[in-house]
Design a protein around this motif. Structure first.
Motif, PDB file in Angstrom:
ATOM      1  N   ASP A  44       0.837  -1.367   0.230  1.00 38.24           N
ATOM      2  CA  ASP A  44      -0.423   0.333  -0.048  1.00 38.24           C
ATOM      3  C   ASP A  44       1.071   1.108   0.100  1.00 38.24           C
ATOM      4  O   ASP A  44       0.846   1.959  -0.391  1.00 38.24           O
ATOM      5  CB  ASP A  44      -0.621  -0.366   0.981  1.00 38.24           C
ATOM      6  CG  ASP A  44      -1.927  -0.798   0.953  1.00 38.24           C
ATOM      7  OD1 ASP A  44      -2.649  -1.403   0.455  1.00 38.24           O
ATOM      8  OD2 ASP A  44      -2.694  -0.977   2.117  1.00 38.24           O
ATOM      9  N   GLY A  58       1.567   6.589  -6.854  1.00 35.93           N
ATOM     10  CA  GLY A  58       0.853   6.959  -7.666  1.00 35.93           C
ATOM     11  C   GLY A  58       0.254   8.837  -6.924  1.00 35.93           C
ATOM     12  O   GLY A  58       0.506   9.182  -7.812  1.00 35.93           O
ATOM     13  N   LEU A 109      -4.589   7.294 -11.275  1.00 37.72           N
ATOM     14  CA  LEU A 109      -4.511   6.748  -9.986  1.00 37.72           C
ATOM     15  C   LEU A 109      -5.143   5.155 -10.625  1.00 37.72           C
ATOM     16  O   LEU A 109      -5.061   3.580  -9.463  1.00 37.72           O
ATOM     17  CB  LEU A 109      -5.229   6.802  -8.674  1.00 37.72           C
ATOM     18  CG  LEU A 109      -4.846   8.007  -8.144  1.00 37.72           C
ATOM     19  CD1 LEU A 109      -6.173   9.110  -7.622  1.00 37.72           C
ATOM     20  CD2 LEU A 109      -3.656   7.845  -7.498  1.00 37.72           C
ATOM     21  N   VAL A 110      -6.018   4.641 -10.868  1.00 41.82           N
ATOM     22  CA  VAL A 110      -6.613   3.719 -11.260  1.00 41.82           C
ATOM     23  C   VAL A 110      -5.585   2.900 -11.527  1.00 41.82           C
ATOM     24  O   VAL A 110      -5.565   1.211 -11.289  1.00 41.82           O
ATOM     25  CB  VAL A 110      -7.232   3.513 -12.727  1.00 41.82           C
ATOM     26  CG1 VAL A 110      -7.608   2.224 -13.101  1.00 41.82           C
ATOM     27  CG2 VAL A 110      -9.235   3.837 -12.396  1.00 41.82           C
ATOM     28  N   PHE A 170       2.897   1.767  -3.885  1.00 42.40           N
ATOM     29  CA  PHE A 170       1.798   2.016  -4.753  1.00 42.40           C
ATOM     30  C   PHE A 170       0.860   3.309  -4.166  1.00 42.40           C
ATOM     31  O   PHE A 170       0.671   4.419  -5.050  1.00 42.40           O
ATOM     32  CB  PHE A 170       0.875   1.341  -4.825  1.00 42.40           C
ATOM     33  CG  PHE A 170       1.168   0.052  -5.843  1.00 42.40           C
ATOM     34  CD1 PHE A 170       1.946  -0.309  -6.784  1.00 42.40           C
ATOM     35  CD2 PHE A 170       1.654  -1.268  -4.971  1.00 42.40           C
ATOM     36  CE1 PHE A 170       1.974  -0.795  -7.835  1.00 42.40           C
ATOM     37  CE2 PHE A 170       2.379  -2.337  -5.547  1.00 42.40           C
ATOM     38  CZ  PHE A 170       2.561  -1.864  -7.226  1.00 42.40           C
ATOM     39  N   TRP A 171       0.770   3.969  -2.839  1.00 41.54           N
ATOM     40  CA  TRP A 171       0.530   5.108  -2.576  1.00 41.54           C
ATOM     41  C   TRP A 171       1.291   6.283  -3.166  1.00 41.54           C
ATOM     42  O   TRP A 171       1.236   7.620  -4.027  1.00 41.54           O
ATOM     43  CB  TRP A 171       0.288   5.431  -1.133  1.00 41.54           C
ATOM     44  CG  TRP A 171       0.040   6.982  -0.804  1.00 41.54           C
ATOM     45  CD1 TRP A 171      -1.748   7.035  -0.952  1.00 41.54           C
ATOM     46  CD2 TRP A 171       1.147   7.820  -0.195  1.00 41.54           C
ATOM     47  NE1 TRP A 171      -1.554   8.842  -0.587  1.00 41.54           N
ATOM     48  CE2 TRP A 171       0.321   9.175   0.257  1.00 41.54           C
ATOM     49  CE3 TRP A 171       1.653   7.780  -0.062  1.00 41.54           C
ATOM     50  CZ2 TRP A 171      -0.048  10.338   0.221  1.00 41.54           C
ATOM     51  CZ3 TRP A 171       2.958   9.024  -0.033  1.00 41.54           C
ATOM     52  CH2 TRP A 171       2.170   9.838   0.705  1.00 41.54           C
ATOM     53  N   PHE A 194      -2.172   2.610 -10.617  1.00 40.23           N
ATOM     54  CA  PHE A 194      -1.792   2.648  -9.224  1.00 40.23           C
ATOM     55  C   PHE A 194      -2.864   1.999  -8.386  1.00 40.23           C
ATOM     56  O   PHE A 194      -1.731   0.544  -7.805  1.00 40.23           O
ATOM     57  CB  PHE A 194      -1.045   3.689  -8.331  1.00 40.23           C
ATOM     58  CG  PHE A 194       0.011   4.039  -9.378  1.00 40.23           C
ATOM     59  CD1 PHE A 194       1.536   3.938  -9.617  1.00 40.23           C
ATOM     60  CD2 PHE A 194      -0.148   5.084 -10.275  1.00 40.23           C
ATOM     61  CE1 PHE A 194       2.217   3.956 -10.853  1.00 40.23           C
ATOM     62  CE2 PHE A 194       0.794   5.613 -10.920  1.00 40.23           C
ATOM     63  CZ  PHE A 194       2.157   4.871 -10.860  1.00 40.23           C
ATOM     64  N   ASP A 195      -4.156   1.522  -8.396  1.00 38.63           N
ATOM     65  CA  ASP A 195      -4.642   0.275  -7.523  1.00 38.63           C
ATOM     66  C   ASP A 195      -4.914  -0.425  -7.959  1.00 38.63           C
ATOM     67  O   ASP A 195      -4.813  -1.437  -7.051  1.00 38.63           O
ATOM     68  CB  ASP A 195      -6.302   1.506  -7.851  1.00 38.63           C
ATOM     69  CG  ASP A 195      -5.702   2.777  -6.613  1.00 38.63           C
ATOM     70  OD1 ASP A 195      -5.052   2.966  -6.000  1.00 38.63           O
ATOM     71  OD2 ASP A 195      -6.886   3.841  -6.756  1.00 38.63           O
ATOM     72  N   ASP A 196      -5.503  -0.460  -9.269  1.00 44.01           N
ATOM     73  CA  ASP A 196      -4.982  -2.157  -9.864  1.00 44.01           C
ATOM     74  C   ASP A 196      -3.443  -2.966  -9.270  1.00 44.01           C
ATOM     75  O   ASP A 196      -4.293  -3.615  -9.165  1.00 44.01           O
ATOM     76  CB  ASP A 196      -4.823  -2.094 -11.635  1.00 44.01           C
ATOM     77  CG  ASP A 196      -5.562  -3.247 -11.742  1.00 44.01           C
ATOM     78  OD1 ASP A 196      -6.584  -4.223 -11.673  1.00 44.01           O
ATOM     79  OD2 ASP A 196      -4.808  -3.640 -13.617  1.00 44.01           O
ATOM     80  N   THR A 252      -8.292  10.455 -12.031  1.00 47.52           N
ATOM     81  CA  THR A 252      -8.564   9.300 -11.932  1.00 47.52           C
ATOM     82  C   THR A 252      -8.069   8.366 -12.386  1.00 47.52           C
ATOM     83  O   THR A 252      -7.552   6.907 -11.946  1.00 47.52           O
ATOM     84  CB  THR A 252     -10.319   9.509 -12.099  1.00 47.52           C
ATOM     85  OG1 THR A 252     -10.985  10.368 -11.399  1.00 47.52           O
ATOM     86  CG2 THR A 252     -10.839   7.804 -12.126  1.00 47.52           C
ATOM     87  N   ALA A 283      -1.684  -2.326  -7.670  1.00 48.53           N
ATOM     88  CA  ALA A 283      -1.773  -3.535  -5.950  1.00 48.53           C
ATOM     89  C   ALA A 283      -2.812  -3.894  -5.853  1.00 48.53           C
ATOM     90  O   ALA A 283      -2.414  -5.352  -4.476  1.00 48.53           O
ATOM     91  CB  ALA A 283      -1.932  -2.002  -5.062  1.00 48.53           C
ATOM     92  N   GLU A 284      -4.029  -4.863  -6.517  1.00 46.27           N
ATOM     93  CA  GLU A 284      -4.339  -5.284  -6.012  1.00 46.27           C
ATOM     94  C   GLU A 284      -3.760  -6.601  -6.130  1.00 46.27           C
ATOM     95  O   GLU A 284      -4.103  -7.265  -6.377  1.00 46.27           O
ATOM     96  CB  GLU A 284      -5.988  -5.049  -5.853  1.00 46.27           C
ATOM     97  CG  GLU A 284      -6.642  -4.104  -5.523  1.00 46.27           C
ATOM     98  CD  GLU A 284      -6.836  -4.711  -4.335  1.00 46.27           C
ATOM     99  OE1 GLU A 284      -7.354  -5.654  -4.584  1.00 46.27           O
ATOM    100  OE2 GLU A 284      -6.171  -3.533  -3.164  1.00 46.27           O
TER     101      GLU A 284
END
Length: 191
Positions: free
Chosen positions: A48, A55, A171-172, A51-52, A174-176, A168, A178-179
């Motif tokens: 987290d 991002g 960040l999409v 990637f934060w 980086f969120d993807d 948006t 990380a998951e």
């Protein structure tokens, strides 16, 4: 082990020891008495955090880019995204060219960073990204398809100077990522 690593690299033990001590100081490796060194594991909080940070830097670079982007830049970004699309849109059973996919993704983001005109900030982002296993993503066609879609939306947001959508779509990704890394770690632990 120091001696095995030195032999594999074709160097003496001293530079290997110094490098491993530096990496240990950075939290990248751990030493085990009488066993050598091992790569420090990443926990969910580490993922987290990494990637934060990436991002936040990438968003700042993208926002700087949206205010500077030219029509020629948009064409170049579209060409780079098309290159990535052609590499990830493989016929069933085809083996992805991991290195070319990773290069295409890197080239797209390098171009955004060039447009931003902030080379030092881009340098920080590049260094933060060094700990990410890019081959994991380049092998994942779902990731590639999502990246191409997000890139396309990012290009359009830049074209119309929609700062919120630029945030948006940056960040999409980086969120993807990380998951996907968390899920990969979960599968490895349970398999």
């Amino acid at each position: 082990r120091l001696d095995e690593t030195a032999a594999e690299l074709g160097v003496s033990v001293t530079p290997v020891r110094e490098a491993l001590l530096t990496l240990r100081g950075e939290g990248m490796v751990e030493s085990a008495p009488n066993r050598g060194y091992r790569v420090s594991p990443l926990n969910r909080s580490d993922i987290d955090d990494i990637f934060w940070l990436q991002g936040q830097i990438a968003v700042e670079l993208a926002l700087r880019a949206v205010d500077r982007v030219t029509a020629e830049d948009l064409v170049r970004l579209a060409e780079l995204n098309e290159r990535l699309r052609s590499l990830v849109a493989l016929p069933g059973g085809a083996v992805p060219d991991v290195e070319r996919i990773a290069d295409a993704e890197f080239d797209f983001h390098r171009e955004v960073n060039r447009i931003a005109g902030s080379p030092k900030l881009a340098w920080f982002l590049n260094n933060a990204a060094r700990v990410i296993p890019y081959r994991l993503y380049a092998r994942d066609t779902g990731w590639g398809t999502k990246a191409v879609t997000a890139h396309g939306r990012l290009i359009e947001a830049m074209r119309v100077r929609d700062h919120n959508e630029v945030i948006t779509q940056t960040l999409v990704q980086f969120d993807d990522a990380a998951e996907r890394l968390v899920e990969q770690r979960r599968r490895v632990v349970t398999d």
